[in-house]
Design a protein around this motif. Structure first.
Motif, short mmCIF file in Angstrom:
data_model
loop_
_atom_site.label_atom_id
_atom_site.label_comp_id
_atom_site.label_asym_id
_atom_site.label_seq_id
_atom_site.Cartn_x
_atom_site.Cartn_y
_atom_site.Cartn_z
N ASP A 1 0.85 -1.12 0.02
CA ASP A 1 0.08 -0.01 0.03
C ASP A 1 0.73 1.19 -0.02
O ASP A 1 0.48 2.32 -0.51
N ALA A 2 2.10 1.19 0.64
CA ALA A 2 2.78 2.61 0.66
C ALA A 2 4.07 2.37 -0.39
O ALA A 2 4.50 1.33 -0.89
N PRO A 3 4.72 3.39 -0.49
CA PRO A 3 5.60 3.50 -1.48
C PRO A 3 6.99 2.53 -0.99
O PRO A 3 7.11 2.30 0.24
N ALA A 4 7.57 1.97 -1.88
CA ALA A 4 8.75 1.04 -1.43
C ALA A 4 9.66 1.83 -0.59
O ALA A 4 9.97 2.73 -1.00
N THR A 5 10.41 0.87 0.31
CA THR A 5 11.38 1.76 1.00
C THR A 5 12.79 0.96 0.81
O THR A 5 12.93 -0.14 0.38
N LEU A 6 13.59 2.21 0.44
CA LEU A 6 14.97 1.58 -0.31
C LEU A 6 16.00 1.66 0.89
O LEU A 6 15.89 2.85 1.66
N ARG A 7 16.86 0.93 0.86
CA ARG A 7 18.29 1.13 1.45
C ARG A 7 19.45 0.59 0.83
O ARG A 7 19.37 -0.13 -0.06
N LEU A 8 20.49 1.02 1.43
CA LEU A 8 21.73 0.77 0.90
C LEU A 8 22.46 0.07 1.91
O LEU A 8 22.71 0.58 3.03
N VAL A 9 23.19 -1.06 1.56
CA VAL A 9 23.94 -1.75 2.42
C VAL A 9 25.22 -2.32 1.89
O VAL A 9 25.37 -1.97 0.57
N GLN A 10 26.41 -2.30 2.62
CA GLN A 10 27.46 -2.96 2.37
C GLN A 10 27.44 -4.34 1.51
O GLN A 10 26.34 -4.95 1.73
N TRP A 11 27.96 -4.44 0.48
CA TRP A 11 27.91 -5.51 -0.65
C TRP A 11 27.87 -6.99 0.03
O TRP A 11 27.10 -7.65 -0.45
N GLN A 12 28.77 -6.93 0.97
CA GLN A 12 28.66 -8.52 1.64
C GLN A 12 27.38 -8.61 2.48
O GLN A 12 27.23 -9.81 2.64
N ASP A 13 26.87 -7.79 2.64
CA ASP A 13 25.54 -7.91 3.49
C ASP A 13 24.33 -7.93 2.56
O ASP A 13 23.16 -7.80 3.20
N ALA A 14 24.48 -7.60 1.40
CA ALA A 14 23.23 -7.67 0.33
C ALA A 14 22.58 -8.73 0.17
O ALA A 14 23.47 -10.05 -0.09
N PRO A 15 21.25 -8.99 0.04
CA PRO A 15 20.94 -10.11 -0.40
C PRO A 15 20.69 -10.28 -1.92
O PRO A 15 21.22 -9.58 -2.72
N PRO A 16 20.61 -11.45 -2.47
CA PRO A 16 20.54 -11.88 -3.66
C PRO A 16 19.75 -11.00 -4.49
O PRO A 16 18.82 -10.38 -4.19
N GLY A 17 20.10 -10.37 -5.78
CA GLY A 17 19.36 -9.60 -6.56
C GLY A 17 19.38 -8.01 -6.23
O GLY A 17 18.98 -7.05 -6.86
N ALA A 18 20.25 -7.65 -5.31
CA ALA A 18 20.57 -6.12 -5.04
C ALA A 18 21.22 -5.61 -6.03
O ALA A 18 21.91 -6.27 -6.84
N GLU A 19 20.88 -4.31 -6.32
CA GLU A 19 21.72 -3.57 -7.28
C GLU A 19 22.87 -3.12 -6.89
O GLU A 19 22.95 -2.20 -5.99
N PRO A 20 23.79 -3.25 -7.72
CA PRO A 20 25.19 -2.93 -7.16
C PRO A 20 25.44 -1.44 -7.31
O PRO A 20 24.87 -1.06 -8.39
N ALA A 21 26.42 -1.06 -6.58
CA ALA A 21 26.59 0.58 -6.99
C ALA A 21 28.28 0.67 -6.38
O ALA A 21 28.48 -0.11 -5.27
#
Length: 546
Positions: free
Chosen positions: A107-127
């Motif tokens: 119902d609400a807009p998606a919440t985004l967050r940036l995490v260290q890559w080693q802590d990122a789940p599969p499918g996270a967008e790299p930067a």
């Protein structure tokens, strides 16, 4: 190639998330009240978000003729590669990788967050996670605002030379740096420019045709040279995109960043192809004097004077690269607000490319015909300082005996020589130094450049070596006799020794010995000599007009 439906959907989703990030500063792990607004800089292939003290660079989901970022896995590989190659020159700027994670959006807009890559789940967008610096720190900006000193150009040349010295050398098994590999991107640039020039700049079509013809002829003529340089180890893993907007002044010193990560073929190149971008871009910004200073300093550190044979070709190519980039911003209809400026930019770079090709008077040029200049005089006479100033002002290559002597013994220009058994100032070492200078001068002249040999040349036999060289090469020869009274020379030498760190190690005792045994100029030498009083400011325009 046209984007697939899947890739278009990826692009739309990625662009939407970037725009959402601009409104969600909490995603960057900062309290919102401690940050200003998040900003976005968009390039042809990336989005760069500026948040607080950091920058986050996302690859656009694209599949172009020169790169493939079409999947998350490919974008991750590109981010890892960008981190690796840029930590070679700017480890303090490139901090690591992060992943963009999207929460559920019911119902609400998606919440985004940036995490260290080693802590990122599969499918996270790299930067790529970088330390942020002000846009004013870009060398291009500082240059336009007249905030760049000659000493900073010297430091840049040293930095680039050290980077090239440490870079991996291309192995013989691959084709990087081969004649075909060198010519292919030049041909691509020329082909890509044909349509926009014909559409928006029809008056420039003859010039583009001239440059095209020159590049084809020169590329074929230089093919053996390209192969020889590859065999000699001058093809290395370079930066690949070394224009002035990819160099930043951090704490007053130049650092290279944003090396070309997506195409190994455009990064594994001749070192001269790398520095040609700096030379070309300094000239494009109206500072041909600094272009020549950078070139001379880089040559001093590397000793790669033979590379001058390919500099014009690579300088022309780099101007064509910038013309091609500017052409991407042109509106085919000519109605876009930025189209007029982009067209002017394309035109300017085409003119500069033609200048390197010898088709037009250039902002970066060399005196014609090539000339041999001999900087003659005692230690402390100001030869090195004034010869460099003349080389930068008139577009020449300067060679220093002090530097080449040390190179013969494996020493850096500013290294002390007291650890060399027997020393480096014997009569035999001096003869070898003069022979080295003559050999290099011959190469520089053959490449079509004027050269200033910076040596005391107080011995008539030493001068005769270079006079004979000029005669054999059929080029004009002039002697610049730099002069000051002996007490002034002694004081200058004394002060220079106290300061330390320079290439010259002559002290007052050496100067006095020079004074005692110097051979005066002979009548035939006086006939080609210009006497330069270095106790007053040297005005080269006035002196050379006589």
């Amino acid at each position: 190639m046209p984007p697939s439906a899947d890739l278009s959907a990826q692009f739309a989703t990625a662009e939407q998330r970037v725009r959402m990030l601009l409104q969600q500063p909490q995603a960057f792990s900062y309290p919102a009240d401690l940050m200003g607004p998040v900003e976005c800089i968009e390039t042809h292939i990336s989005w760069v978000l500026l948040a607080g003290d950091f920058a986050y660079k996302f690859k656009k989901p694209l599949q172009l003729d020169f790169l493939d970022f079409s999947t998350q896995a490919l974008r991750h590989v590109a981010c890892e590669e960008e981190l690796r190659i840029n930590r070679r020159t700017a480890p303090g700027l490139y901090l690591g990788l992060v992943g963009l994670v999207a929460g559920a959006a019911e119902d609400a807009p998606a919440t985004l967050r940036l995490v260290q890559w080693q802590d990122a789940p599969p499918g996270a967008e790299p930067a790529v996670w970088m330390r942020r610096f002000a846009q004013a720190a870009l060398l291009a900006t500082a240059l336009d605002e007249q905030r760049v000193s000659p000493a900073q150009i010297d430091q840049l040349a040293r930095h680039v030379a050290q980077f090239h010295a440490a870079a991996a050398v291309a192995a013989g098994a691959n084709s990087w740096g081969s004649a075909a590999a060198v010519q292919a991107p030049v041909d691509d640039c020329l082909a890509a420019l044909h349509t926009p020039v014909a559409g928006a700049l029809p008056g420039q079509e003859p010039l583009l045709a001239q440059v095209t013809s020159w590049c084809q002829h020169e590329g074929q003529a230089l093919a053996p040279t390209f192969e020889a340089r590859r065999a000699a180890g001058w093809v290395r893993e370079c930066h690949g995109d070394l224009h002035l907007a990819n160099i930043a002044l951090i704490d007053g010193e130049a650092q290279l960043f944003d090396a070309l990560e997506f195409s190994p073929a455009l990064r594994w190149i001749d070192c001269v192809a790398d520095i040609a971008f700096v030379v070309m871009d300094l000239a494009a910004h109206g500072r041909a004097d600094l272009a020549w200073r950078f070139l001379n300093r880089w040559l001093e550190h590397t000793g790669d004077y033979a590379g001058l044979a390919v500099l014009r070709y690579y300088g022309c190519y780099r101007a064509l690269v910038r013309a091609r980039v500017a052409a991407l911003r042109m509106d085919p209809t000519g109605d876009g607000s930025g189209s007029g400026h982009a067209a002017q930019t394309v035109e300017g770079y085409l003119e500069l490319a033609a200048g390197f090709a010898g088709q037009r008077p250039a902002r970066w040029s060399t005196p014609c015909p090539a000339t041999l200049w001999l900087a003659h005089g005692f230690s402390g006479a100001g030869k090195s300082t004034h010869a460099l100033a003349l080389a930068c002002q008139r577009g020449m290559v300067r060679m220093r005996a002090d530097v080449e002597r040390k190179r013969l013994f494996g020493l850096a220009p500013d290294a002390a020589s007291d650890g060399i058994p027997g020393g480096i100032y014997t009569a035999e070492a001096t003869l070898r130094t003069h022979q080295r200078l003559a050999q290099v001068a011959r190469e520089v002249l053959a490449a079509g450049y004027s050269v200033i040999v910076d040596a005391t040349l107080l011995d008539r036999d030493a001068r005769a070596l270079f006079l004979e060289l000029a005669a054999a090469a059929q080029v004009p020869c002039h002697i610049l006799s730099f002069e000051a009274p002996l007490p002034v020379l002694r004081e200058r030498v004394r002060q220079r020794a106290l300061a330390g760190g320079g290439a010259s190690e002559a002290d007052v005792a050496v100067l006095d010995a020079q004074w005692a045994r110097a051979h005066p100029l002979q009548p035939h030498e006086e006939a080609i000599t210009l006497h330069v009083d270095t106790t007053v400011p040297v005005d080269w325009d006035r002196l050379l007009s006589h």
